[in-house]
Design a protein around this motif. Sequence first.
Motif, PDB file in Angstrom:
ATOM      1  N   GLU A  45       0.832  -1.191   0.000  1.00 45.56           N
ATOM      2  CA  GLU A  45       0.000   0.000   0.000  1.00 45.56           C
ATOM      3  C   GLU A  45       0.874   1.251   0.000  1.00 45.56           C
ATOM      4  N   LYS A  46       0.239   2.392  -0.199  1.00 47.84           N
ATOM      5  CA  LYS A  46       0.971   3.651  -0.351  1.00 47.84           C
ATOM      6  C   LYS A  46       1.011   4.462   0.938  1.00 47.84           C
ATOM      7  N   ILE A  47       0.896   3.803   2.070  1.00 43.57           N
ATOM      8  CA  ILE A  47       0.956   4.466   3.369  1.00 43.57           C
ATOM      9  C   ILE A  47       2.035   3.813   4.223  1.00 43.57           C
ATOM     10  N   VAL A  48       2.554   4.573   5.184  1.00 38.51           N
ATOM     11  CA  VAL A  48       3.423   3.986   6.198  1.00 38.51           C
ATOM     12  C   VAL A  48       2.548   3.185   7.156  1.00 38.51           C
ATOM     13  N   GLN A  49       3.015   1.997   7.524  1.00 38.87           N
ATOM     14  CA  GLN A  49       2.285   1.198   8.507  1.00 38.87           C
ATOM     15  C   GLN A  49       3.178   0.936   9.715  1.00 38.87           C
ATOM     16  N   SER A  50       2.552   0.459  10.784  1.00 39.18           N
ATOM     17  CA  SER A  50       3.283   0.191  12.023  1.00 39.18           C
ATOM     18  C   SER A  50       2.708  -1.071  12.652  1.00 39.18           C
ATOM     19  N   TYR A  51       3.587  -1.999  13.056  1.00 38.03           N
ATOM     20  CA  TYR A  51       3.154  -3.274  13.635  1.00 38.03           C
ATOM     21  C   TYR A  51       3.793  -3.487  15.007  1.00 38.03           C
ATOM     22  N   HIS A  52       3.038  -4.151  15.872  1.00 38.00           N
ATOM     23  CA  HIS A  52       3.496  -4.417  17.233  1.00 38.00           C
ATOM     24  C   HIS A  52       3.211  -5.877  17.577  1.00 38.00           C
ATOM     25  N   LEU A  53       4.130  -6.506  18.321  1.00 38.89           N
ATOM     26  CA  LEU A  53       3.946  -7.867  18.817  1.00 38.89           C
ATOM     27  C   LEU A  53       3.999  -7.840  20.333  1.00 38.89           C
ATOM     28  N   ASP A  54       2.882  -8.173  20.982  1.00 41.50           N
ATOM     29  CA  ASP A  54       2.850  -8.235  22.441  1.00 41.50           C
ATOM     30  C   ASP A  54       3.737  -9.371  22.943  1.00 41.50           C
ATOM     31  N   GLY A  55       4.284  -9.188  24.153  1.00 40.78           N
ATOM     32  CA  GLY A  55       5.024 -10.252  24.812  1.00 40.78           C
ATOM     33  C   GLY A  55       6.446 -10.447  24.346  1.00 40.78           C
ATOM     34  N   TYR A  56       6.883  -9.678  23.344  1.00 38.29           N
ATOM     35  CA  TYR A  56       8.197  -9.914  22.747  1.00 38.29           C
ATOM     36  C   TYR A  56       8.883  -8.617  22.349  1.00 38.29           C
ATOM     37  N   SER A  57      10.193  -8.709  22.220  1.00 34.65           N
ATOM     38  CA  SER A  57      10.967  -7.781  21.404  1.00 34.65           C
ATOM     39  C   SER A  57      11.545  -8.586  20.245  1.00 34.65           C
ATOM     40  N   PHE A  58      11.730  -7.915  19.115  1.00 35.11           N
ATOM     41  CA  PHE A  58      12.310  -8.586  17.950  1.00 35.11           C
ATOM     42  C   PHE A  58      13.432  -7.742  17.390  1.00 35.11           C
ATOM     43  N   TRP A  59      14.317  -8.376  16.633  1.00 33.78           N
ATOM     44  CA  TRP A  59      15.425  -7.658  15.999  1.00 33.78           C
ATOM     45  C   TRP A  59      14.973  -7.187  14.616  1.00 33.78           C
ATOM     46  N   VAL A  60      15.054  -5.901  14.374  1.00 30.66           N
ATOM     47  CA  VAL A  60      14.697  -5.349  13.069  1.00 30.66           C
ATOM     48  C   VAL A  60      15.932  -5.476  12.181  1.00 30.66           C
TER      49      VAL A  60
END
Length: 549
Positions: A434-449
């Motif tokens: 899509e043509k928009i910035v999106q943002s995602y979150h995962l509860d209970g964790y940290s992840f390496w980008v």
Amino acid sequence: MGWWLKYCSLWTVMTIIVSLVQAEDPYRFFDWRVTYGNIYPLGIPQRGILINGQFPGPEIYSVTNDNLIINVHNDLDEPFLLSWNGVQLRKNSYQDGVYGTTCPIPPGKNYTYAIQVKDQIGSFFYFPSLAFHKAAGAFGGLRVLSRPRIPVPFPEPAGDFTFLIGDWYSHHDHKNLKALLDRGHRLPFPDKVLINGNGVSFSSSLTVHKGKTYRFRISNVGLQHSLNFKIVDHQMKLVEVEGTHTIQSMYSSLDIHVGQSYSVLVTMDQPEKDYSIVVATRFAAKKILVGSTLHYSNSRQSLSSASLSARGPADELDWSIKQARSIRTNLTASGPRPNPQGSYHYGLINISRTLVLESSAGLVKRKQRYAINGVSFVHSDTPLKLADYFNIRGVFKVGSIPDQPRRGGGIRLDTAVMGANHRAFIEIVFQNREKIVQSYHLDGYSFWVVGMDRGTWSHASRREYNLMDAVSRSTTQVYPESWTAVYVALDNVGMWNLRSEFWARQYLGQQLYLRVYSSVHSLRDEYLVPKNALLCGRASNMQRPIITP
């Protein structure tokens, strides 16, 4: 003591053991009453949701491993829940505060959250997770300080300030916004941007002293828009992102996407006058901005709205991608424990599974819906975690959402649950066409980008991954027509919400639950359902099981 153990249930014994283990860590008690009340973000009254009469809500101050006991009284006319953005509830998804894991607090009732900020430091926030309550308030800062004996990679600042920033609707009640979505419509463009609940430029001031260094904790608690934060004529030294000490790079401004938290140090090294703190929408057709005042203690010069400017880089997207890639982990800094942050070599672990999650938008029965891999999430009549615990059939099906996007077929409605094995090490690719910035979150964790770029992800994209010092966090942005890849070590058993942080998209289906499962049922991996857990739906008449030796 053997005769006593013989006649006690295993549950009781384990509860006592856990209590004894946790007794070494301090307890902090909070008693919160959630009410409606008038708030004045733009100088005129509108109905908001208050906690103990405050908007934003009270800030939680805690220290690594503290036990937080938060008794929440719901005095609203509808169910209510609080969730803890970025707090990794170890082995305890029952306390996550989202409908997939927790029964809502009914009107006139209360529920006591018991959470431990186990092995964590950093800047986070809490927010209301049901319906569209987030558009009315009830959010607040949550900071976890390092234990005194654990070194922090920068000197103690002269002050420590929290900035909760976010887009805001001043002409629409949260129930009206929800009704718009329920009728299948999209939300209008927000009216304002707020700083700590205030949208009137320069009506608030922060006093600082020449030569001192201060810490600013900045969280985007808004509904949809990425925001840019800057302090005019001052450089910001980034030191922490959602619980990870970072390489201390300097920035003149920071893009902070929905759900994200940053922590910076700012030295007051400019001539003694007043300066603008500016927060402005990013990647939006319409610019909205708000300003606050950084007031040097000996300043004789005040600011006016004429000094407020939203000027940014000519190419916001390239500038923002470059900035995002520059944010990396400080491998020599201690985290919540004495060992260095870089001691876990994520880049040397074999990936056991790859998930490619692609967003989409479309109409289902002539109503707007959003989806991941073609599945638009709908809530069941019973929280998924309780259904899993009590083995209630027909509430959800593991595997109801595919690992990869499927071409064609449109959007279907389902209670999307993806199964995963405890201790697996997985790769998640967020693909945004899509043509928009999106943002995602995962509860209970940290992840390496580990990577992000424009275009479509492929296996060849892994050649560009950062496998040395990628930042570890719980929320990541995905740029327009781009992808972002993260690595996750699934070391936390439970039912965990993976969602869009754009609240209208989350509400209309752009979320799923990750069921991290272990066949070995042990308190080492997951706690039992809390004794005070609210039971609802098909779990209403269930009895908490007692296992005898």
